[in-house]
Motif scaffolding. Structure first.
Motif, short mmCIF file in Angstrom:
data_model
loop_
_atom_site.label_atom_id
_atom_site.label_comp_id
_atom_site.label_asym_id
_atom_site.label_seq_id
_atom_site.Cartn_x
_atom_site.Cartn_y
_atom_site.Cartn_z
N MET A 95 -9.43 4.34 -11.31
CA MET A 95 -8.56 3.68 -10.35
C MET A 95 -7.74 4.74 -9.62
N TRP A 96 -7.69 4.59 -8.30
CA TRP A 96 -6.98 5.54 -7.44
C TRP A 96 -5.93 4.76 -6.66
N VAL A 97 -4.67 5.14 -6.86
CA VAL A 97 -3.56 4.45 -6.21
C VAL A 97 -2.78 5.44 -5.36
N ARG A 98 -2.57 5.06 -4.10
CA ARG A 98 -1.78 5.89 -3.18
C ARG A 98 -0.59 5.09 -2.67
N ARG A 99 0.55 5.74 -2.60
CA ARG A 99 1.73 5.09 -2.03
C ARG A 99 1.81 5.46 -0.56
N GLN A 100 1.86 4.43 0.30
CA GLN A 100 1.91 4.63 1.74
C GLN A 100 3.34 4.93 2.20
N ALA A 101 3.46 5.35 3.46
CA ALA A 101 4.77 5.73 4.00
C ALA A 101 5.76 4.57 3.96
N ASP A 102 5.27 3.34 4.07
CA ASP A 102 6.16 2.18 4.05
C ASP A 102 6.44 1.66 2.64
N GLY A 103 5.94 2.38 1.63
CA GLY A 103 6.17 1.98 0.24
C GLY A 103 5.09 1.09 -0.34
N SER A 104 4.20 0.57 0.49
CA SER A 104 3.11 -0.26 -0.01
C SER A 104 2.08 0.61 -0.74
N LEU A 105 1.23 -0.04 -1.53
CA LEU A 105 0.25 0.69 -2.32
C LEU A 105 -1.16 0.42 -1.83
N ASP A 106 -1.96 1.47 -1.83
CA ASP A 106 -3.38 1.36 -1.57
C ASP A 106 -4.08 1.60 -2.91
N ALA A 107 -4.60 0.53 -3.52
CA ALA A 107 -5.23 0.61 -4.83
C ALA A 107 -6.73 0.44 -4.68
N ARG A 108 -7.49 1.33 -5.31
CA ARG A 108 -8.94 1.29 -5.20
C ARG A 108 -9.59 1.56 -6.55
N LEU A 109 -10.66 0.83 -6.82
CA LEU A 109 -11.54 1.13 -7.93
C LEU A 109 -12.68 1.99 -7.41
N ILE A 110 -13.09 2.94 -8.22
CA ILE A 110 -14.13 3.89 -7.79
C ILE A 110 -15.41 3.60 -8.56
N GLU A 111 -16.49 3.34 -7.82
CA GLU A 111 -17.79 3.10 -8.44
C GLU A 111 -18.71 4.27 -8.10
N ARG A 112 -18.82 5.20 -9.03
CA ARG A 112 -19.61 6.41 -8.77
C ARG A 112 -21.10 6.08 -8.64
N HIS A 113 -21.57 5.16 -9.48
CA HIS A 113 -23.00 4.84 -9.43
C HIS A 113 -23.36 4.25 -8.06
N GLN A 114 -22.47 3.44 -7.52
CA GLN A 114 -22.71 2.83 -6.20
C GLN A 114 -22.23 3.73 -5.06
N ARG A 115 -21.51 4.80 -5.42
CA ARG A 115 -20.93 5.73 -4.43
C ARG A 115 -20.11 4.94 -3.40
N ARG A 116 -19.13 4.23 -3.93
CA ARG A 116 -18.26 3.46 -3.05
C ARG A 116 -16.88 3.30 -3.69
N THR A 117 -15.88 3.11 -2.82
CA THR A 117 -14.54 2.77 -3.27
C THR A 117 -14.28 1.31 -2.93
N VAL A 118 -13.62 0.61 -3.86
CA VAL A 118 -13.36 -0.82 -3.69
C VAL A 118 -11.86 -1.01 -3.52
N LYS A 119 -11.43 -1.32 -2.31
CA LYS A 119 -10.02 -1.53 -2.03
C LYS A 119 -9.59 -2.90 -2.56
N VAL A 120 -8.51 -2.90 -3.35
CA VAL A 120 -8.03 -4.14 -3.96
C VAL A 120 -6.69 -4.51 -3.36
N ASP A 121 -6.63 -5.61 -2.64
CA ASP A 121 -5.37 -6.08 -2.06
C ASP A 121 -4.47 -6.65 -3.16
#
Length: 227
Positions: A95-121
């Motif tokens: 899981m990769w979580v980034r804090r944005q400039a406005d304080g909101s979070l960008d949370a993503r699950l990483i699927e290496r086998h599928q080579r994709r990131t899944v953004k979770v609202d």
């Protein structure tokens, strides 16, 4: 995360400093939990995670099998297939979580086998077991929560012990003052029927931070995977 020690006042300055100037950390987290049921069966769970935190982002990855953190795993370990939709497994997927400039979070699950990131609202955080709190994500234990605990004794070996009691539940946090993370978090009930323990230690930084290895990964939304 005994003998009663002298209670001292919390230091508001140390809590404020933690929010202003948090150091980068590379951490190994060992989790243990035990529950003894009324049926007489004791159930124990252990697992280990690696956490890399840098300024405004945190990467959390569970160690799976002999491959350890970062090892490639089969698609079955990374996701579940339901009616033609692939659902990422929040337990085994980094899981990769980034804090944005406005304080909101960008949370993503990483699927290496599928080579994709899944953004979770945020409305789906509960689906993946994420509480959406930046403080507890970055620091593992939110420094602000220490204000509701009592500091027990002086700082020893760089660690301040905090404790709280609510009913039959006792929680203890051994806070690394300089590193700004809990070296140990422990909770237990008065009857000894439930216990949780988290131990945290420093590890070496990876040669390449994991979020810098995602070039070429597709980006999709979690909602697109729902049935």
């Amino acid at each position: 995360m005994k003998m009663l020690m002298t209670v001292v006042l919390l230091s508001p300055m140390s809590l404020t400093q933690a929010a202003v100037n948090p150091p980068d950390q590379n951490l190994l987290i060992q989790h243990y939990s035990m529950v003894s049921g009324r049926d007489g069966v004791k159930r124990e769970t252990t697992f280990t995670e690696r956490v890399y935190r840098r300024n405004d982002q945190v990467w959390t990855e569970r160690e799976i099998g002999n491959g350890g953190a970062g090892a490639n795993r089969s698609g079955a370990a990374d996701e579940h297939d339901h009616s033609g939709h692939n659902h990422p497994d929040a337990g085994s997927s980094p899981m990769w979580v980034r804090r944005q400039a406005d304080g909101s979070l960008d949370a993503r699950l990483i699927e290496r086998h599928q080579r994709r990131t899944v953004k979770v609202d945020s409305q789906y955080y509960g689906n993946i077991g994420f509480n959406g709190d930046w403080g507890s994500t970055f620091y593992l234990s939110d420094p602000q929560s220490l204000k509701n605990m009592r500091a027990v004794g002086p700082v020893k070996d760089g660690v301040q012990l905090y404790e709280s009691k609510r009913g039959e539940l006792t929680v203890r946090v051994g806070w690394d003052v300089k590193g700004q993370y809990p070296r140990r978090v422990e909770s237990f009930d008065a009857h000894g029927s439930a216990r949780r323990q988290t131990s945290v230690s420093l590890i070496a930084a990876p040669p390449v931070l994991p979020w810098k290895t995602l070039a070429g990964y597709a980006e999709i939304d979690y909602s697109d995977l729902l049935d």
